[in-house]
Design a protein around this motif. Structure first.
Motif, short mmCIF file in Angstrom:
data_model
loop_
_atom_site.label_atom_id
_atom_site.label_comp_id
_atom_site.label_asym_id
_atom_site.label_seq_id
_atom_site.Cartn_x
_atom_site.Cartn_y
_atom_site.Cartn_z
N GLN A 195 -5.52 -2.15 3.62
CA GLN A 195 -4.41 -1.47 4.28
C GLN A 195 -4.01 -2.18 5.57
O GLN A 195 -2.86 -2.52 5.76
CB GLN A 195 -4.79 -0.02 4.57
CG GLN A 195 -4.78 0.83 3.30
CD GLN A 195 -5.04 2.29 3.59
OE1 GLN A 195 -6.01 2.63 4.25
NE2 GLN A 195 -4.17 3.15 3.09
N ASP A 229 0.83 -1.20 0.00
CA ASP A 229 0.00 0.00 0.00
C ASP A 229 0.87 1.25 0.00
O ASP A 229 1.94 1.29 0.62
CB ASP A 229 -0.90 -0.02 1.23
CG ASP A 229 -1.83 1.17 1.26
OD1 ASP A 229 -2.83 1.14 0.51
OD2 ASP A 229 -1.55 2.13 2.00
N THR A 276 0.39 4.24 1.32
CA THR A 276 0.45 5.05 2.54
C THR A 276 1.17 4.32 3.66
O THR A 276 2.02 4.88 4.33
CB THR A 276 -0.97 5.42 3.00
OG1 THR A 276 -1.70 5.85 1.86
CG2 THR A 276 -0.94 6.53 4.02
N LEU A 302 -7.21 5.84 7.33
CA LEU A 302 -6.81 4.51 6.87
C LEU A 302 -7.99 3.58 7.02
O LEU A 302 -8.97 3.89 7.69
CB LEU A 302 -5.64 4.00 7.73
CG LEU A 302 -4.37 4.86 7.73
CD1 LEU A 302 -3.38 4.29 8.74
CD2 LEU A 302 -3.76 4.95 6.36
#
Lengths: 340, 338, 328, 677, 321
Positions: free
Chosen positions: D525, D387, D389, D476
């Motif tokens: 995530q 991911d 982030t 998130l």
């Protein structure tokens, strides 16, 4: 658009709507007298319902800003409702009994000793606060679903009943088909397929719920269509559309209101069952009951969670059922006639 | 010899608009043995409620508030429930306006008559069914033997009313209350039923209390007439006396406004206004607001009954006034009547 | 010869009876069969018959409220039968109807002012709502109601008053013909007289024509210029009121007249003039429909349907009325 | 009609009377009758096993049956810890010799004269036959089945270390494209391919298996039902056709118990297998067929080595009844009522049962015993390192973000709230009891430190949690398919912790399909997962982070998609190394990498608290999911008397209820009668 | 009569076709077969296995008919299999669905039949009683109690009763099932009691309304006028006429006795069709869920026809034409 702004907007619209309705009811002797007699019969139930609605509205008006809640930095940037601001934020670590000063298990001290009227839940959230929050969810489920289901049912029911023929055949077939499918299973299947969200639950409830009222409104329209004032209107050259809107629809309004009220309680109760199956709506009383279910078997027993949510649910349904009963008596044209 | 049915001061009240309103207000009348008394009144005058009061069948929340109903000298109003049940059917039988709804739709008509027979007499089913067949023949039901097995919806309105009559006769009642027995029927059938009632009355010598709004029917069948207006009797008279010489302004108005009597092209003499609702009945004469001969005294107290002729009682101040002014008027009236 | 205001010819309204697996039409309820009527402007025609004889269906079929199968309904020379709702609209102003049940003929959820003004609105009569309100008040006065009561709801009125409102509603569009479908049958005698008087007054003032549908011969005699007697969907006799009452040709008319209880205390009816019940309109008897109950029944009545006989204004559907001399 | 209605009324009364009688005769005993002299063990299951095919069954529920029904070549010693393998169907532990380059050959020798349970399937072999001898070829047959893609065994990956295993599977797939071949019975298909090249039966009772030398863990797999001998007749006969059950529902095996009844919805019954070698040949005193005479320290004191059992023939218990219990609370209540012989401590009753880490007085008085043990498990929160982030593409800042998030999750608090403190806060993937576990190790990123976490957030570029890109708190998603109320509470615990950093983690609870879809597409995530060891070796945990098994690369169980070259190298080297300081060092270095990289937030290693009724004897918790039923014993008489004591119905409320009804109704009737007069 | 039944059956068949179409849309077009396969097989399986599984379960064909493919597609296959009761195997554990249904029917019926009968036997007399005492305080108390009872969630009933009756009072086993006739009553007593209690409020209220409606009719007045006693009126006149509206509620419920009760069965561990359904819901077992919805609909259609036919039995006015 931010969801809280939408919610605020809806509250505003609802308040205006209520004001407009009150104004209209006051103007119409028919409705105002019905309301007066309803008020005389079921004062308490109406007040209780109003309290629930009030709490739900207070929980729907939200804005960003203010102090943070117990170290929760994110909440600074989130819209919080009146209820959140007044009752939220007193977070503990784990269970505590109503008005206790220490944790239920282990006896550690609380951050807000004696501050939880109905105790706290497993992860230390204030049960009173959660119970209040449930009101909004319940009204949302009942209200949103009815808002989808009733107009749908009216549209299909009236057109089937009034125009008959092919339209009636199609609507009737649709109704029978949907009614043939076991309601709860269809509901579950729909939610499983649509994915789990408040809207999905409401849509699924509406899809399974509109049939009953559609049948009623179709039957009533069939009856009304044959009444002489409709013939008179037609003889006066009133267009079909105007007959529908000015004669048929107003004469179904009492059914709409009764259905709305009776449907409401059924919807909130079925949501509880959906919660048990794990496909309910977040923050509903049904979910609280489901969470609290195992707590009854705890030893020592944790009773306040299920008691609070169960009582809140029971109170709303009871009040609504009483109001619905009385409404049926007050609005039923048969009883109105008898009084004359 | 006393009358078969003596009703005195019978009052039946209904809660309405927050108070208990007398729908039937202090009625006094008698039905003699073998007599047909017609109780005439417009809708809302309390005539049906009178009938139900006699049977103690006033629907809740109404109740018989006071008065006395004596059948053969036996007071009915304080009879134990069980004994009263025996009176219903065997002492007083009743037929109703709507033969369509008055019969139980899911029971065969014969069964319903058999039930009525066996409620009052210890007879076997087959014996009762035999009797039912005879009753059916007696009331002129063609193919009686088969018709006992019919369901109500398989019979025409006229036949249903005949079944009702057969049921009413089954326990050989002393009094038959017929509440608008022909209103729901066509004219031709009405004539048949009226004829039947008259024949049966003559055969069995039972008394009939006929309740109707139709003066034509009264004329067909009644011996004596009591005119009811707004819960009160305003005039009682033998049939011919009433038709020839109606005395109460209401009776007069009623007779005159019948289109059958009027000449075509002329205006019908009408009674202005409407019957007042029971919740706002005036304290005085209830007809006062519509009466052409109204006087100041009419609005004060209810008028008393005065005898105006043989068996002819009228409650009206105007007549009392006339009587007190001299006999001349009475003579004139007699002349006019002849 | 001038055209009458309304002329109905050979009107037939049958309702199909469906049965079987595929809901095939297996028969018809013969509500109205070959009905001929004429109403002159400003006159009253009474249509008399017992319940179920089809008289109400005739009224509704004329107004296009119940679809009919065949025949002609000519209003001022134009055939209205089978027109679509839109094509009907212009004629709606001229033809109005008043129903029997004053309870059901007013929308219970609508103020009576709106009910009365509805027709005006739909035909664009009156410039605006306030003018219509004024007009409604005038109409209320015309039908002898308190103009202050126009904002009330139907349940706040008595039966007679409600019937007056219905009359006002019909009058609001200034019709030429009003079908009165048992308009006074549900009313008490004293109220009935008021309404009948009102109708008569209106007729003389406004030149209205009435098709007066009723089962009450007393009313007919009082009100009608001409009478048509119906039996099982057919008109069995028609003619001027006076001559029919004086000299009924058809045995049914005769029976009907005799069956009406009289209020002459010295005359009580003898044997019932007509025995038995009306046959079902879905399976009418062969031959003359009345032969099952007729006291003068002849052999040919059982097999042969009589035509309409008679010269002059009074005509009957009976072999006895055949001037060519039916075999007896 | 009248008569009829009386009749129906009478019938109604009859019904009510029947039910009333039934109620009076009732008690809360869920079993039909007493079991007599037989020793019956009462147990439960929650969900019916998906399959009882030993090549497929891979969950605890299924192992409860397959573990008792299928015997394995090797077994674990019942009492000794650390875990020790002993011979089962084999006469000895396998001997090893080098094979082809890079391969080691393991040789097993089966005991001659062992028979399968009686089953009509053997009539395929020779009409009228109901059993036959167990031979080495049956094990080879089962290994072929593991390699057969159509069987869809979940353990293909570890067995691929057998020489020729994968080739066999591929060849099978290829040959099956020919319909003529595909229609052959499977045993013929396997035979015509000559079986797996690395598996060879020597005579009837010898079996040689060639395995890659860097996978010594293969031995553990021979203690699991995957490698049980399976008669080809059973597979051929039980094909689900013509009313015959499927092999997956009808085991034909050689273990101490045989499956007597199998009702997936409600009941499963095992009964002692008369054909078991332990029962047929007690004179052998085979290690797997008699009660052990030595154990771990403390076992003697615990009474586990009492003379009445030592050296005795197994099994002691004649029958095992499994009843379905979907809900834990009724199950536990029945345990407390004496209707089940063993139970885990459910959290709802924890405080009733456990007092300061020991058994509460109340329980002790009932004679209930508590056994505790840490299971070889790890529960963790994982980040999807693909991911942008939170993962690798985010580089250093993303690592800091993971570190910060790891710093605020309080495992201690989590176990206290959700598992009653049953569980050891995890510092690394390895649970205690395994080689490489370091008791003194404290992971610096697994100690709650809010201040440090906030600093790391600033360093990661999210001061106060504000995402500079949006000006709002960093958002998130936490993906799960657990929509239960209980699950939501747990996730809420984590999200509340992260909210302190200003991170808004939204729980995306969807249905299973949508969740899998997300995982397949890499659209996730944060997730929560757990792992239970198949065998006690660190390799069995650390492979979860091996890049070859990354979800995004191979669909493997490395759902975090952790890919680190150094870690991979260490892993491969550690895997084939025997336990020793070298291995210890490598494991420590791997731990170091994980500590900083934070693909996981390690939560805890589950601790099992098991309760046993006093009448259940010889109980020693095992940790891994192997049923050790054959070693246990019980005392039916004690059980019967306790059950009676504990289950006296409380009757007085019935009378109170009746009285209440009368009190309520009588005045009403009186009033009514008065009103009517 | 015959024609009516045929037409009614025909319409029922059309409705079943509609239901099947809806099911197809819901379960095949909205959820992809690959998802179902992966859910059943696990994530690690090679694509070949998924394909094989899809073939075994009939998920491998194109969804809709296309030219040249009129017969060999999932829509047609779905109809064919459902209409021939060839339900195939469970998506989750591969067991034959038909066999599961056959096994589950017994426990379901053992629960629902007594529950159904007992509900009627308790609710109807109580409603008659309440209607008999109309306008007295028994009536008012009865109605209020009924509303109270209706306002409690069924979850609370079950949880409360399990706790009280099962755990505290030791009357019955808390849950479980055994088809042994000796003990089956023990297991069923509590769920049946709860089921009856849960439905009682609504039932009584409904029946009372019906009875009161009937007791205000003219023929009841006639019966009184001929001297019938109140008990006789209630039992002979009112009750028989009330049967007509009651039947709609009762007969329609009969087919659903087969499908059991979702909540009671799963809370009490009764291995009936209701529990199977709940398992299917919780295990995302679409093929079982689909089958259960279909069977439920089929039974409903049958129930409707039965209701219509039963009208003819109790109401002589109804002629089935």
């Amino acid at each position: 658009m931010e969801s809280h702004l939408i919610s605020n907007g809806i509250v505003l619209v609802m308040l205006f709507g209520t004001a407009a309705t009150i104004w209209a009811v006051r103007r119409s002797r028919l409705w105002s007298s019905a309301f007066v007699s309803l008020w005389h019969r079921r004062r308490l139930a109406l007040l209780v319902t109003a309290v629930y609605v009030g709490v739900a509205l207070l929980d729907s008006v939200a804005w960003v800003g203010g102090d943070s809640l117990g170290g929760d930095t994110v909440s600074l940037h989130e819209a919080r409702s009146v209820i959140d601001r007044v009752f939220g934020g007193s977070q503990e670590k784990s269970y505590s009994a109503p008005l206790a000063t220490t944790e239920f298990y282990g006896g550690r001290g609380l951050r807000y000793p004696g501050g939880h009227w109905l105790g706290t839940d497993m992860i230390g959230r204030d049960v009173f606060y959660l119970t209040l929050k449930g009101a909004r969810v319940a009204l949302l489920i009942g209200g949103l679903t009815s808002l989808i289901a009733i107009p749908l049912a009216l549209l299909f029911g009236i057109s089937a009943g009034y125009f008959g023929g092919r339209i009636d055949d199609v609507v009737f077939f649709l109704m029978t088909t949907l009614a043939s499918m076991p309601g709860l299973l269809l509901l579950i299947a729909l939610i499983m397929v649509m994915g789990k969200s408040t809207l999905a639950v409401c849509v699924a409830l509406a899809v399974t719920g509109w049939v009953g009222f559609c049948r009623v409104s179709r039957g009533e329209t069939l009856k009304l269509r044959e009444l002489e004032f409709v013939s008179a209107a037609r003889a006066l050259g009133v267009s079909e559309f105007q007959i529908l809107t000015r004669h048929i629809l107003p004469n179904l309004m009492h059914l709409v209101i009764i259905t709305f009220v009776l449907m409401f309680s059924g919807l909130v109760l079925s949501e509880a069952i959906l919660s048990w199956l794990g496909i309910g709506v977040d923050g509903s009383w049904g979910q609280m009951i489901d969470q609290a279910r195992n707590e009854l078997s705890r030893d020592p027993i944790v009773w306040w969670n299920i008691a609070a949510s169960g009582a809140a649910l029971f109170g709303l349904i009871l009040a609504v059922n009483f109001v619905g009963d009385a409404l049926r008596d007050v609005l039923d044209p048969r009883t109105v006639k008898d009084e004359k | 010899m006393t009358a078969l049915l003596e009703v005195t001061e019978l009052t039946t009240r209904f809660p309405m608009a927050g108070k208990e309103v007398p729908i039937v207000d202090a009625l006094d009348f008698e039905v003699g043995r073998g007599e047909v008394l017609a109780l005439v009144g417009e809708s809302g005058s309390g005539k049906s409620m009178t009938a139900l009061s006699l049977m103690r069948l006033v629907p809740k929340p109404g109740r018989v508030a006071s008065g006395s109903v004596r059948l053969d000298g036996e007071e009915l109003l304080n009879l134990p429930v069980r004994a009263m049940r025996r009176v219903r059917g065997a002492g007083v039988a009743m037929i109703f306006q709507e033969p369509m709804t008055s019969l139980n739709p899911v029971m065969r008509v014969g069964e319903q008559v058999v039930e009525a027979i066996r409620l009052h007499e210890r007879v076997g089913r087959s014996a009762a069914l035999d009797r039912c067949r005879r009753l059916f023949e007696q009331v002129g039901i063609p193919d009686a033997a088969e018709r006992v097995h019919a369901y109500p919806h398989q019979l025409s309105g006229g036949l249903k009313q005949r079944v009702m009559i057969a049921m009413a006769l089954s326990a050989r009642p002393r009094l038959l209350i017929a509440d608008e027995p022909t209103t729901a029927l066509d004219v031709t059938v009405q004539a048949q039923i009226l004829r039947l009632l008259r024949d049966i009355q003559e055969e069995t010598d039972m008394s009939i209390l006929l309740i109707t709004h139709d003066l034509g029917i009264v004329n067909e069948i009644a011996d004596r007439v009591a005119v009811l207006y707004a819960g009160r009797i305003v005039e009682t008279a033998p049939r011919t006396a009433l038709f020839e010489n109606p005395m109460h302004p209401y009776t007069q108005g009623l007779l005159r406004s019948m289109p059958a009597l009027a000449l075509s092209g002329r205006r019908l003499p009408e009674i202005p206004g409407v019957v007042p609702s029971p919740s706002d009945w005036p304290t005085g004469c209830r007809f006062a607001s519509r009466c052409s001969k109204v006087m100041a005294v009419c609005e004060g107290v209810l008028p008393e009954f005065r005898v105006q002729g043989p068996g002819h009682d009228v409650a009206c101040y105007a007549l009392q006034e006339a009587a007190s002014r001299g006999e001349k008027k009475g003579v004139q009236q007699q002349e006019g009547a002849s | 010869m001038t055209t009458p205001l309304l002329r109905v010819q050979g009107l037939r309204t049958w309702f199909p009876i469906k049965a079987g697996v595929f809901r095939k039409t297996v028969g018809h309820v013969q509500a109205v069969t070959d009905v001929d009527l004429e109403i002159e402007a400003g006159s009253t025609l009474a249509l008399v018959g017992e319940s179920g004889c089809g008289k109400t269906t005739v009224g509704r079929s004329i107004l296009g409220l119940t679809p009919s199968q065949s025949g002609r309904v000519e209003f001022e020379g134009a055939d209205l039968r089978g027109l679509s709702q839109t094509a009907w609209r212009p004629y709606r102003r001229d033809l109005q109807i008043i129903f029997q049940d004053p309870m059901a003929s007013l929308d219970p959820r609508m103020r009576v002012r709106d009910s009365v003004a509805e027709g005006m609105r739909s035909f664009g009569l009156g410039r605006d709502e306030s003018e219509r309100t004024e007009r409604v008040q005038q109409l209320f006065e015309r039908v002898q109601l308190d103009p202050d009561h126009i904002w009330r709801y139907p349940h706040e009125f008595s039966g007679g008053q409600r019937q007056r409102i219905c009359i006002a509603r019909a009058l609001a569009v200034e019709p030429k013909l009003i079908v009165c479908d048992e308009a006074v049958s549900a009313l008490d005698v004293s109220i009935q007289a008021q309404i009948l008087n009102l109708l008569a007054d209106l007729q003389s003032e406004l030149g209205l024509a009435y098709l007066f549908i009723t089962h009450d011969l007393g009313v007919v005699r009082y009100l009608a210029d001409r009478v048509a007697v119906m039996y099982l969907g057919q008109i069995v006799e028609s003619g001027p009121t006076a001559s029919i009452f004086a000299n009924p040709l058809h045995p049914y008319t005769r029976g009907l007249l005799k069956a009406v209880p009289s209020i002459d205390p010295h005359r009580r009816g003898g044997a019932p003039p007509v025995e038995g019940d009306v046959p079902s309109p879905s399976a009418p008897p062969s031959g003359c429909y009345f032969h099952t109950r007729c006291s003068d029944v002849m052999e040919q009545c059982r097999t042969q349907a009589p035509a309409v006989y008679g010269e002059g204004p009074q005509r009957a559907r009976c072999f006895l009325a055949d001037p060519s001399g039916a075999p007896r | 009609m009248n008569l009829k209605s009386i009749h129906s009324g009478a019938r109604g009364l009859g019904w009510i009377a029947l039910w009333a009688l039934a109620l009076l005769a009732c008690n809360n005993n869920p079993y039909p009758a007493t079991e007599g002299d037989e020793k019956v063990l009462y147990s439960s299951f929650r969900e019916a096993p998906r399959s009882l095919d030993p090549a497929v069954a891979y969950d605890t529920g299924a192992h409860a049956i397959t573990g008792s029904v299928y015997d394995t070549l090797l077994e674990y010693h019942y009492l000794k810890r650390p875990y020790e393998l002993i011979p089962g169907l084999a006469t000895n532990l396998p001997s090893q010799r080098p094979g082809d380059p890079g391969y080691t050959v393991y040789r097993f020798d089966l005991r001659p004269g062992m028979m399968y349970e009686n089953d009509p399937a053997f009539a395929l072999d020779e009409p009228g036959r109901t059993t036959r001898e167990i031979v080495a070829a049956d094990v080879a047959f089962e290994l072929c089945r593991l390699a057969d893609p159509a069987v869809n065994s979940p353990v293909v990956e570890p067995f691929s270390n057998i020489q020729g295993f994968q080739d066999f599977g591929q060849a099978l797939t290829q040959r099956r494209e020919d319909p003529a071949f595909a229609d052959l019975p499977v045993q013929d298909q396997y035979a015509s391919l000559g079986g797996i090249s690395g598996v060879r039966s020597v005579g009837d009772h010898g079996l040689e298996v060639a395995v890659r030398s860097d996978y010594p863990q293969i031995q553990y797999w021979f203690a699991m039902p995957f490698t049980s001998p399976v008669p080809w007749e059973a597979v051929a006969f039980y094909d689900g056709q013509e009313g015959r059950p499927r092999f997956a529902d009808h085991p034909v095996a050689s273990g101490p118990y045989r499956l007597d009844q199998y009702d997936r919805q409600s009941r499963m019954v095992l009964e002692a297998n008369p054909n078991w070698y332990g029962a047929m040949h007690p004179e052998w005193a085979a290690p797997g067929a008699v009660y052990p005479s030595e154990g771990a320290p403390g076992d003697l004191e615990a009474g586990l080595l009492a003379p009445e059992w030592v050296g005795q023939s197994l099994p002691f218990i004649d029958r095992v009844e499994f009843r379905r219990e979907k809900e834990s609370i009724p199950y536990f209540n029945k345990f407390l009522q004496g209707y089940y012989d063993a139970a885990g401590v459910i959290k709802e009753s924890f405080d009733q049962v456990i007092d300061e880490g020991g058994l509460s007085e109340e329980m002790a008085e009932m004679g209930i015993r508590l056994e505790k043990g840490v299971e070889p498990t790890i529960f963790y929160i994982g980040f999807n390192l693909d991911d942008e982030t939170v993962g690798r593409p985010g580089g250093g800042p993303a690592r800091k973000l993971r570190q910060a998030m790891s710093l605020v999750v309080d495992s201690q608090e989590y176990t206290r709230i959700f598992t009653n403190g049953r569980g050891i806060p995890a510092q690394s993937p390895l649970p205690p009891g395994l080689f490489g576990y370091d008791d003194g190790y404290e992971n610096p990123y697994r100690q709650v430190d809010l201040e440090r976490a906030r600093e790391l957030m600033v360093e990661a570029g999210y001061p106060e949690g504000i995402d500079p890109a949006t000006g709002k708190p960093l958002t998130l998603s936490f993906d799960t398919y657990d929509t239960s109320a209980q699950g939501m509470l747990q996730y809420r615990f984590f999200t509340d912790a992260w909210r302190q950093l200003g991170i808004n983690v939204k729980v995306e609870a969807t249905n299973y399909n949508q969740f899998q879809e997300k995982v397949r597409n890499g659209a996730y995530q944060i997730f929560m997962w757990g792992w239970v060891a198949d065998y006690p070796d660190p390799e069995n945990f650390l492979f979860l982070l091996w890049s070859d098994l990354a979800r995004s690369k191979s669909g493997g169980p490395n759902t975090a998609n952790f890919m680190d070259d150094r870690f991979d190298a260490l892993y491969l080297s550690m895997k084939s190394r025997p336990n020793g300081p070298e291995r210890q060092k490598e494991i420590r270095e791997m731990r170091q990498i994980l500590e900083v990289e934070r693909p996981w937030i390690e939560l805890f290693h589950r601790e099992d608290y098991a309760l046993f009724q006093g009448w259940l004897e010889n109980v020693k918790p095992f940790g891994m999911s192997f049923p050790m039923t054959k070693y246990r014993d019980l005392d039916p008489a004690a059980r019967a008397s306790h059950r009676e004591d504990w289950n006296q119905p409380v009757v007085w409320p019935i009378w109170v209820g009746l009285a209440l009804v009368i009190v309520l109704i009588v005045p009403g009737v009186v009033t009514f009668m008065r009103e009517r007069q | 009569m015959g024609a009516y039944v045929i037409r009614r059956l025909g319409y029922g068949a059309i409705v079943v076709f509609g239901v099947l179409f809806l099911l197809f849309i819901l379960f095949f077009t909205v959820t992809s077969p690959d998802d179902i396969a992966r859910k059943a097989l696990g994530e690690r399986v090679p694509p070949a296995v998924v394909e094989q599984w899809k073939i075994n379960h009939g998920y491998d064909k194109p969804l809709f008919p296309a030219p040249g493919q009129w017969a060999d597609n999932m829509l047609v296959e779905h109809y064919r299999r459902m209409l021939t009761f060839d339900f195939g195997r469970s998506d989750a554990d591969d067991t034959p669905i038909l066999e599961r249904i056959r096994k589950g029917m017994g426990p379901s019926l053992a629960l629902t039949i007594p529950l159904f009968v007992l509900s009627l036997l308790v609710a109807i007399p109580l409603a008659l009683l309440v209607a008999f005492f109309r306008e007295t305080y028994i009536d008012r108390a009865g109605v209020i109690l009924a509303v109270l009872a209706m306002s409690v969630s069924v979850l609370l009933y079950i949880i409360g009763a399990q706790y009280l009756v099962g755990k505290v009072l030791h009357w019955f086993p808390i849950s479980g099932f055994d088809s042994n006739p000796q003990v089956v009553v023990r297991f069923l007593a509590l769920p049946i009691m709860i089921g009856v209690a849960n439905g009682l409020g609504g039932d009584i209220r409904f029946y009372r309304t019906v009875f009161l409606e009937e007791s205000n009719t003219d023929y009841v007045r006639t019966a009184r006028a001929k001297g019938c006693g109140e008990v006789r009126i209630m039992s002979r006149h009112v009750f028989r006429n009330s049967l007509i509206p009651l039947l709609t509620r009762i007969v329609v419920a009969i087919p659903f006795l087969f499908t059991g009760s979702l909540l009671l069965e799963s809370f009490f561990g009764i291995p009936g069709l209701g529990a199977i359904t709940v398992d299917a819901i919780q295990g995302n077992d679409f093929s079982v869920l689909r089958t259960m919805v279909y069977i439920g609909s089929l039974l409903f259609v049958v129930g409707q026809i039965l209701t219509d036919l039963s009208y003819a039995l109790v109401d002589p006015r109804v002629r089935l034409e």
